[in-house]
Design a protein around this motif. Structure first.
Motif, PDB file in Angstrom:
ATOM      1  N   THR A  57       0.889  -1.101  -0.066  1.00 46.36           N
ATOM      2  CA  THR A  57       0.076  -0.107  -0.065  1.00 46.36           C
ATOM      3  C   THR A  57       0.916   1.320  -0.006  1.00 46.36           C
ATOM      4  OG1 THR A  57      -0.193   0.109   2.614  1.00 46.36           O
ATOM      5  CG2 THR A  57      -1.666  -1.115   1.169  1.00 46.36           C
ATOM      6  N   ARG A  58       0.142   2.267   0.060  1.00 46.61           N
ATOM      7  CA  ARG A  58       1.020   3.672   0.010  1.00 46.61           C
ATOM      8  C   ARG A  58       1.881   3.692   1.247  1.00 46.61           C
ATOM      9  NH1 ARG A  58      -0.025   7.940  -3.401  1.00 46.61           N
ATOM     10  NH2 ARG A  58       0.804   9.420  -1.782  1.00 46.61           N
ATOM     11  N   THR A  59       1.240   3.090   2.374  1.00 48.95           N
ATOM     12  CA  THR A  59       1.985   3.276   3.767  1.00 48.95           C
ATOM     13  C   THR A  59       3.336   2.628   3.515  1.00 48.95           C
ATOM     14  OG1 THR A  59      -0.009   3.287   4.978  1.00 48.95           O
ATOM     15  CG2 THR A  59       2.148   2.670   6.086  1.00 48.95           C
ATOM     16  N   GLU A  60       3.750   1.384   2.986  1.00 47.72           N
ATOM     17  CA  GLU A  60       4.530   0.528   2.643  1.00 47.72           C
ATOM     18  C   GLU A  60       5.981   1.259   1.682  1.00 47.72           C
ATOM     19  OE1 GLU A  60       2.122  -1.485   4.759  1.00 47.72           O
ATOM     20  OE2 GLU A  60       1.925  -1.319   2.762  1.00 47.72           O
ATOM     21  N   ILE A  61       5.202   1.792   0.778  1.00 47.43           N
ATOM     22  CA  ILE A  61       6.023   2.785  -0.037  1.00 47.43           C
ATOM     23  C   ILE A  61       6.756   3.954   0.453  1.00 47.43           C
ATOM     24  CG2 ILE A  61       6.178   4.109  -2.095  1.00 47.43           C
ATOM     25  CD1 ILE A  61       5.875   1.212  -2.829  1.00 47.43           C
ATOM     26  N   GLU A  62       5.883   4.601   1.420  1.00 45.24           N
ATOM     27  CA  GLU A  62       6.385   5.791   2.039  1.00 45.24           C
ATOM     28  C   GLU A  62       7.538   5.454   2.988  1.00 45.24           C
ATOM     29  OE1 GLU A  62       2.733   7.899   3.469  1.00 45.24           O
ATOM     30  OE2 GLU A  62       2.447   8.534   1.390  1.00 45.24           O
ATOM     31  N   LYS A  63       7.254   4.248   3.634  1.00 46.48           N
ATOM     32  CA  LYS A  63       8.275   3.855   4.626  1.00 46.48           C
ATOM     33  C   LYS A  63       9.605   3.411   3.810  1.00 46.48           C
ATOM     34  CE  LYS A  63       5.218   1.772   8.281  1.00 46.48           C
ATOM     35  NZ  LYS A  63       4.707   0.459   8.786  1.00 46.48           N
ATOM     36  N   ALA A  64       9.398   3.089   2.723  1.00 51.43           N
ATOM     37  CA  ALA A  64      10.526   2.658   1.926  1.00 51.43           C
ATOM     38  C   ALA A  64      11.281   3.788   1.557  1.00 51.43           C
ATOM     39  CB  ALA A  64      10.492   1.754   0.549  1.00 51.43           C
ATOM     40  N   THR A  65      10.562   5.056   0.898  1.00 52.44           N
ATOM     41  CA  THR A  65      11.301   6.403   0.643  1.00 52.44           C
ATOM     42  C   THR A  65      11.941   6.929   2.028  1.00 52.44           C
ATOM     43  OG1 THR A  65       9.178   7.463   1.011  1.00 52.44           O
ATOM     44  CG2 THR A  65       9.715   6.560  -1.149  1.00 52.44           C
ATOM     45  N   GLU A  66      11.398   6.888   3.126  1.00 59.01           N
ATOM     46  CA  GLU A  66      11.819   7.059   4.401  1.00 59.01           C
ATOM     47  C   GLU A  66      13.309   6.717   4.571  1.00 59.01           C
ATOM     48  OE1 GLU A  66       8.795   6.778   7.196  1.00 59.01           O
ATOM     49  OE2 GLU A  66       7.625   8.304   6.339  1.00 59.01           O
ATOM     50  N   GLU A  67      13.235   5.293   4.529  1.00 59.28           N
ATOM     51  CA  GLU A  67      14.445   4.547   4.695  1.00 59.28           C
ATOM     52  C   GLU A  67      15.524   5.072   3.515  1.00 59.28           C
ATOM     53  OE1 GLU A  67      15.749   0.003   5.515  1.00 59.28           O
ATOM     54  OE2 GLU A  67      14.359   0.262   4.121  1.00 59.28           O
ATOM     55  N   CYS A  68      15.091   5.140   2.355  1.00 58.13           N
ATOM     56  CA  CYS A  68      16.263   5.650   1.206  1.00 58.13           C
ATOM     57  C   CYS A  68      16.624   6.883   1.906  1.00 58.13           C
ATOM     58  CB  CYS A  68      15.401   5.782  -0.142  1.00 58.13           C
ATOM     59  SG  CYS A  68      16.406   5.964  -1.327  1.00 58.13           S
ATOM     60  N   ASP A  69      15.820   7.846   2.408  1.00 62.13           N
ATOM     61  CA  ASP A  69      16.061   9.188   2.786  1.00 62.13           C
ATOM     62  C   ASP A  69      17.427   9.000   3.631  1.00 62.13           C
ATOM     63  OD1 ASP A  69      14.673  10.302   0.818  1.00 62.13           O
ATOM     64  OD2 ASP A  69      13.253  10.816   2.232  1.00 62.13           O
ATOM     65  N   ARG A  70      17.099   7.968   4.672  1.00 61.47           N
ATOM     66  CA  ARG A  70      17.658   8.266   5.974  1.00 61.47           C
ATOM     67  C   ARG A  70      19.069   7.343   5.581  1.00 61.47           C
ATOM     68  NH1 ARG A  70      14.527   5.281   8.384  1.00 61.47           N
ATOM     69  NH2 ARG A  70      15.592   3.282   8.397  1.00 61.47           N
ATOM     70  N   LEU A  71      19.159   6.406   4.649  1.00 59.46           N
ATOM     71  CA  LEU A  71      20.491   5.746   4.454  1.00 59.46           C
ATOM     72  C   LEU A  71      21.345   6.524   3.292  1.00 59.46           C
ATOM     73  CD1 LEU A  71      19.326   2.101   4.253  1.00 59.46           C
ATOM     74  CD2 LEU A  71      20.680   3.189   6.157  1.00 59.46           C
ATOM     75  N   GLY A  72      20.440   7.072   2.569  1.00 58.66           N
ATOM     76  CA  GLY A  72      21.118   7.747   1.219  1.00 58.66           C
ATOM     77  C   GLY A  72      20.991   6.743   0.004  1.00 58.66           C
ATOM     78  N   ARG A  73      20.983   7.264  -1.113  1.00 51.22           N
ATOM     79  CA  ARG A  73      20.653   6.428  -2.289  1.00 51.22           C
ATOM     80  C   ARG A  73      21.667   5.120  -2.509  1.00 51.22           C
ATOM     81  NH1 ARG A  73      20.692   7.878  -8.674  1.00 51.22           N
ATOM     82  NH2 ARG A  73      19.478   6.060  -9.682  1.00 51.22           N
TER      83      ARG A  73
END
Length: 408
Positions: free
Chosen positions: A7-23
């Motif tokens: 769902t959108r919730t999981e996608i947004e969690k993944a983008t937040e993780e990408c922001d935190r770790l760096g691409r």
């Protein structure tokens, strides 16, 4: 493994993780390569669509992240899932290869409100404003406060179909259509519906925004693309309306609107002469079509052919200069100057063989490109009447020869 669990919730969690770790670290952690085509555009940033979907699957309760090999449909499958969840997916290959034809198709396909029976002018007015800025080479991105002020003023002055002074409507819609970039905000851009919610989102986030970079660059450098998009907007959305004052306000109502911002340069290489002719004829045909769209208009009791219209005149002038290939079209020219303009263009002047006031047409079939000497003879020389007869024949002949359908 069903992607439909995401769902959108999981996608947004993944983008937040990408922001935190760096691409780079995010891609390495999940075993993905950088996206070659499809990017998720979210909250003012771009993400590798396939990697985000793979990581998002790991946030579904009881599931694990997906590896690249787990996607049977590849990146297109991931892109389709994201679009289905309401996210914006950028086709990077298509964006980089944007052409005048593709941009015209996108403009013609804009979804606008037609509740009144005629298309609302929110998006067309905002686009014309942005095209004027691109033409002048002004900064592509503006703070929301500046965009809001400028577009609101245009909607108040030129909204002829009951448009309210709400710049958030067109900007949100153009963003969803992939023509407008928004940056420096959190969350998701709302759809262009509703009232207080949409207005409050823009007021709260104050996004930086403007045309997408490929579209802005094309409209800045290519007079032909600029003309084609303006013409499509006028034909599709302003039928039956006077648009001159609007075009004046946004800086698009003069002959030079058809000019390239940089020299056009050499023609591209072609496999054979037939291919070259087809490409060149198609370009000439597009310019002639713009001329004829504007020529067919008739405002009040004015005769369209004799009324100055820079969109028509600029298109006709560009077509004639291109048709001439940099050489004077007087068959008896004794030699044009070897010097060129500051833009490295030949010293040619486009002239109407017959004056508009005497029944001539503002159309390539009755216009020629002349060097300064031949132009002077045609205008003031004792042999000007004989030369005009020759030039009229030359204009019609060259126009017919270049146009794909062979029609004047």
């Amino acid at each position: 493994m069903a992607l439909t669990d995401i769902t959108r919730t999981e996608i947004e969690k993944a983008t937040e993780e990408c922001d935190r770790l760096g691409r780079d670290a995010f891609l390495k952690h999940y075993g993905f390569r950088p996206a070659r085509r499809y990017l998720l555009s979210h909250a003012g940033r771009n993400y590798d669509s396939k990697a985000i979907v793979g990581a998002a699957h790991g946030f579904v309760p009881g599931e694990r992240p997906l590896a690249a090999k787990d996607f049977s449909g590849g990146a297109e499958h991931a892109a389709g899932l994201l679009r289905g969840l309401g996210f914006i997916v950028v086709d990077e290959a298509a964006e980089k290869a944007v052409t005048a034809e593709a941009l015209v198709d996108r403009v013609a396909g804009l979804k606008v409100n037609r509740a009144s029976g005629s298309p609302a002018l929110y998006q067309p007015i905002a686009l014309l404003w942005a095209i004027g800025r691109a033409r002048r080479g002004e900064p592509r991105l503006l703070p929301w406060s500046e965009t809001e002020e400028a577009v609101r003023a245009l909607l108040v002055r030129h909204g002829k179909r009951g448009e309210r002074p709400r710049p958030d409507y067109p900007v949100a819609a153009l963003h969803r259509a992939g023509l407008w970039s928004l940056h420096d905000f959190t969350g998701t851009v709302p759809t262009a519906h509703g009232d207080a919610g949409l207005r409050n989102w823009f007021a709260r986030n104050q996004p930086l925004g403007g045309l997408t970079e490929p579209v802005h660059d094309l409209l800045n450098r290519s007079g032909e693309a600029r003309l084609a998009v303006i013409d499509e907007l006028l034909c599709t959305f302003f039928d039956g309306l006077d648009y001159e004052d609007l075009l004046v306000d946004v800086g698009l109502y003069d002959d030079e609107v058809a000019d390239d911002s940089t020299p056009a340069g050499d023609l591209p290489a072609f496999e054979d002469r037939k291919e070259q002719w087809l490409v060149e004829a198609a370009r000439y045909e597009r310019l002639c079509r713009i001329v004829e769209h504007r020529e067919s208009e008739n405002h009040g009791n004015r005769t369209a052919r004799t009324v100055y219209n820079p969109i028509r005149s600029g298109s006709a002038r560009t077509a004639v200069l291109w048709r001439s290939r940099g050489r004077c079209e007087n068959p008896h020219c004794t030699g044009q100057p070897a010097d060129v303009t500051d833009a490295r263009e030949p010293l040619l002047e486009v002239d109407h063989v017959m004056d508009l006031a005497l029944g001539g047409r503002d159309h390539p079939s009755q216009m020629v490109a002349l060097c300064p000497n031949c132009h002077a003879v045609k205008t003031r020389g004792r042999t000007r009447e004989a030369l005009r007869a020759i030039l009229l024949h030359v204009a019609e002949e060259r126009h017919t020869a270049v146009r794909p359908d062979g029609e004047a």
